[in-house]
Enzyme design. Structure first.
Site, PDB file in Angstrom:
ATOM      1  N   THR A  85       8.711   0.419   1.222  1.00 54.79           N
ATOM      2  CA  THR A  85       7.599   1.304   0.911  1.00 54.79           C
ATOM      3  C   THR A  85       6.791   1.568   2.160  1.00 54.79           C
ATOM      4  O   THR A  85       7.167   1.171   3.251  1.00 54.79           O
ATOM      5  CB  THR A  85       6.709   0.695  -0.169  1.00 54.79           C
ATOM      6  OG1 THR A  85       5.690   1.630  -0.478  1.00 54.79           O
ATOM      7  CG2 THR A  85       6.102  -0.602   0.277  1.00 54.79           C
ATOM      8  N   GLU A 131      -0.889   9.693  -5.459  1.00 54.80           N
ATOM      9  CA  GLU A 131      -1.950  10.666  -5.224  1.00 54.80           C
ATOM     10  C   GLU A 131      -2.021  11.695  -6.354  1.00 54.80           C
ATOM     11  O   GLU A 131      -1.071  12.437  -6.601  1.00 54.80           O
ATOM     12  CB  GLU A 131      -1.724  11.360  -3.880  1.00 54.80           C
ATOM     13  CG  GLU A 131      -1.943  10.419  -2.707  1.00 54.80           C
ATOM     14  CD  GLU A 131      -1.548  10.998  -1.371  1.00 54.80           C
ATOM     15  OE1 GLU A 131      -1.938  10.420  -0.347  1.00 54.80           O
ATOM     16  OE2 GLU A 131      -0.844  12.026  -1.347  1.00 54.80           O
ATOM     17  N   LYS A 155       0.851  -1.180   0.000  1.00 54.32           N
ATOM     18  CA  LYS A 155       0.000   0.000   0.000  1.00 54.32           C
ATOM     19  C   LYS A 155       0.890   1.233   0.000  1.00 54.32           C
ATOM     20  O   LYS A 155       2.037   1.219   0.461  1.00 54.32           O
ATOM     21  CB  LYS A 155      -0.953   0.016   1.195  1.00 54.32           C
ATOM     22  CG  LYS A 155      -0.324   0.118   2.568  1.00 54.32           C
ATOM     23  CD  LYS A 155       0.071   1.496   3.037  1.00 54.32           C
ATOM     24  CE  LYS A 155      -1.051   2.495   2.885  1.00 54.32           C
ATOM     25  NZ  LYS A 155      -0.564   3.866   3.314  1.00 54.32           N
ATOM     26  N   ASN A 206      -3.943  16.106  -0.319  1.00 51.85           N
ATOM     27  CA  ASN A 206      -3.159  16.294   0.893  1.00 51.85           C
ATOM     28  C   ASN A 206      -3.612  17.488   1.707  1.00 51.85           C
ATOM     29  O   ASN A 206      -3.458  17.502   2.936  1.00 51.85           O
ATOM     30  CB  ASN A 206      -1.674  16.404   0.536  1.00 51.85           C
ATOM     31  CG  ASN A 206      -1.095  15.042   0.200  1.00 51.85           C
ATOM     32  OD1 ASN A 206      -0.802  14.265   1.086  1.00 51.85           O
ATOM     33  ND2 ASN A 206      -0.952  14.748  -1.083  1.00 51.85           N
TER      34      ASN A 206
END
Length: 406
Positions: free
Chosen positions: A190, A277, A179, A401
């Site tokens: 990660t 994102e 993830k 964000n």
């Protein structure tokens, strides 16, 4: 928007591994956010973790347990990172381990905890403790997709990978989930990654391989240049394939495993970039012709981190001068700019440090239009290369964000 991210693969049951998933309601209701992996006795377990000095409480506790025991369970929660939480954070992480240990009938240090989510907020232990029995009771060998979904935060899709191979008539499987979509510039692995195999392998060799493969996968991706407080990557070899324990990295079986292991890890790493994102582009930055690997790596990451380059990629704007400017400021000692070459998606943009005589603006526009972009920079100094994978920088990244905690 995930860029070319394939659907979650069909991962078969791996002997020696069971998965349980539950809804704890840590951040959002009706969301799978608690995952348990049960490992068979005797499984080899290796791990690498964030180098961020503000590493989360579960990272510190996980490292301690991994060093002192033979892990039997992985306990993962999303929605709360339990980072920047001081001594209380460690106590809370330990409490969740104790509850699962009592449920499973194992020692507390046989539990490895992992958390991801918002930094600086106390871990809602009451919600996790309440959900552990449901996750434990749901343990099965085929809940891979549910696990991939259960460890997501701002990810848009679950991420999984699997490879199978045969050696001397025996079948082996390597599979994993990961993830991550933001706060990605790993300095070990990660955000969260878990890879499992049924091969029998010495723990020290598995640790060595994991560290090597991380350097070719998770440590070569970046979305925004931010190293998380919670980065963790775990590799497990259950030994249920029935082979003799692999102890020599040079053996044919070890090399066959290493190939499959690398492919799985790279696919999981690429999936994180593809689901970055706000990402609209999947970008490969390849630096060739360096004298040192460190030079190639440095230039590649500098290009991948440049806001000016990343926004040009988002706009499909062939403003290639931004790339040259980054190469020039990357700090490569003795760089001869007159030898620098630049190609984007096969088009020669720069030859001998300046605009190629064959280059036309329409070539640059065509090169920058696709959602997958391959930038090749040749420094003209040696025969060493390195590659980094990244994304563009879109308006959606800022929005995601800015609104993360609302």
């Amino acid at each position: 928007m995930a860029v070319g991210l394939c659907d979650f693969p069909n991962i078969p049951e791996i002997k020696g591994v069971k998965i349980g998933v539950a809804e704890a309601g840590i951040k959002k209701p009706n969301k799978k956010d608690l995952v348990i992996f049960e490992l068979c006795e005797g499984a080899a377990v290796a791990g690498v973790f964030t180098q961020n000095a503000f590493c989360a409480a579960p990272v510190r506790l996980c490292q301690k347990h991994l060093a002192s025991s033979s892990p039997r369970y992985l306990l993962i929660n999303t929605g709360n990172a339990n980072a920047g939480t001081g001594k209380l954070g460690v106590e809370n992480a330990l409490l969740t381990c104790q509850v699962l240990a009592e449920q499973a009938g194992v020692d507390v240090d046989a539990i490895l905890p992992f958390s991801t989510g918002v930094i600086g907020e106390p871990l809602p232990t009451d919600k996790i403790v309440a959900a552990i029995p449901a996750a434990f009771l749901s343990l099965s060998g085929d809940s891979w997709r549910a696990a991939g979904t259960g460890i997501m935060t701002t990810d848009t899709l679950p991420k999984g990978s699997v490879r199978s191979f045969e050696y001397e008539g025996r079948a082996y499987t390597v599979a994993g989930i990961s993830k991550g979509a933001g706060m990605i510039r790993p300095n070990m692995a990660t955000m969260l990654g878990y890879v499992f195999s049924d091969i029998a392998m010495d723990t020290s060799l598995l640790q060595k391989m994991l560290k090597e493969v991380v350097g070719k996968s998770f440590n070569r991706i970046t979305i925004d240049g931010d190293t998380s407080t919670n980065d963790s990557c775990i590799a497990v070899a259950t030994g249920k394939a029935g082979n003799e324990v692999v102890t020599d990295v040079a053996s044919p079986l070890a090399q066959a495993f290493l190939t499959a292991f690398t492919e799985v890890m790279q696919e999981l790493a690429h999936a994180i970039v593809r689901d970055g994102e706000g990402a609209t582009k999947f970008v490969t930055v390849e630096v060739q012709g360096a004298n040192l690997v460190s030079d190639a790596t440095k230039v590649a990451f500098e290009v991948a981190h440049s806001p000016l380059v990343k926004t040009a990629l988002f706009a499909s704007d062939p403003n290639w001068g931004r790339i040259l400017a980054v190469v020039g400021r990357a700090g490569v000692e003795g760089l001869d700019v007159d030898k620098v070459q630049l190609h984007i998606n096969g088009f020669e943009i720069v030859r001998d440090g300046c605009r190629s005589p064959d280059y036309l603006e329409k070539h640059g526009q065509e090169a920058m239009a696709p959602e997958e972009i391959h930038i090749v920079i040749n420094l003209g100094a040696g025969d060493v290369s390195d590659t980094v994978w990244t994304t563009d920088l879109s308006r959606d990244y800022v929005t995601i964000n800015a609104d993360y905690r609302t």
